[in-house]
Scaffold this active site. Structure first.
Site, mmCIF file in Angstrom:
data_model
loop_
_atom_site.group_PDB
_atom_site.id
_atom_site.type_symbol
_atom_site.label_atom_id
_atom_site.label_comp_id
_atom_site.label_asym_id
_atom_site.label_seq_id
_atom_site.Cartn_x
_atom_site.Cartn_y
_atom_site.Cartn_z
ATOM 1 C CE LYS A 1 -2.646 -0.913 3.670
ATOM 2 N NZ LYS A 1 -3.750 -0.720 4.629
ATOM 3 C CE LYS B 1 -1.997 4.143 4.649
ATOM 4 N NZ LYS B 1 -3.075 4.020 5.647
#
Ligand code: C2G
Length: 132
Positions: A44, A46
């Site tokens: 993601k 992240k």
């Protein structure tokens, strides 16, 4: 027992996350959280401050949360919904429409995101006050 399921990274937990978890739990009797693994976070794009285990410990301390399991892929949701017999998937409306394909497995509800708070904003604020 009406089972609710949701997914997320829940890093640097804030009141936007708590609002989501509180509203999700209020829709049923049991709240399952698919917590993004560190590897899935990389997918993601992240980088969470807390590790999966640290984020899991934090989530399990929240009274609205009944069970936490790892989210490792985008594709696992149908299996999760059937495995856990979830009746409702609840996500913030930044995901609106993205999980409509799951309506064949369970009800899908998008709730308004809590404005003005995000993990990114928390990180930016902390960066401004904590020298590298
Ligand atoms: N959220 C919210 N209000 C905010 C911030 C987040 O309602 N101010 C909600 C998000 O919409 C999401 C949940 O809190 O439903 C968790 O948010 P994140 O930890 O940012 O998770 P995300 O990166 O959206 O991952 O497969 C789904 C993904 O794992 C969701």
């Amino acid at each position: 027992m009406k089972k609710i399921i949701t997914y997320g990274t829940f890093d640097l937990l804030h009141y936007g996350h708590i609002n989501l978890l509180q509203r999700a739990k209020a829709m049923g009797d049991y709240l399952l959280v698919g917590l993004s693994s560190d590897e899935f976070n990389a997918l993601k794009h992240k980088q969470s401050y807390y590790s999966y285990n640290e984020r899991k410990t934090i989530l399990e301390a929240i009274k609205y949360v009944d069970e936490v399991f790892p989210e490792n892929t985008w594709e696992q949701k149908p299996d999760d919904i059937q495995k856990y017999k979830a009746d409702v998937l609840v996500m913030g409306d930044d995901w609106k429409g993205k999980f409509d394909n799951l309506k064949k497995y369970c009800q899908v509800i998008y709730v308004p995101r809590t404005p003005l708070v995000s993990t990114t904003k928390c990180k930016e604020y902390l960066r401004a006050f904590i020298p590298r």
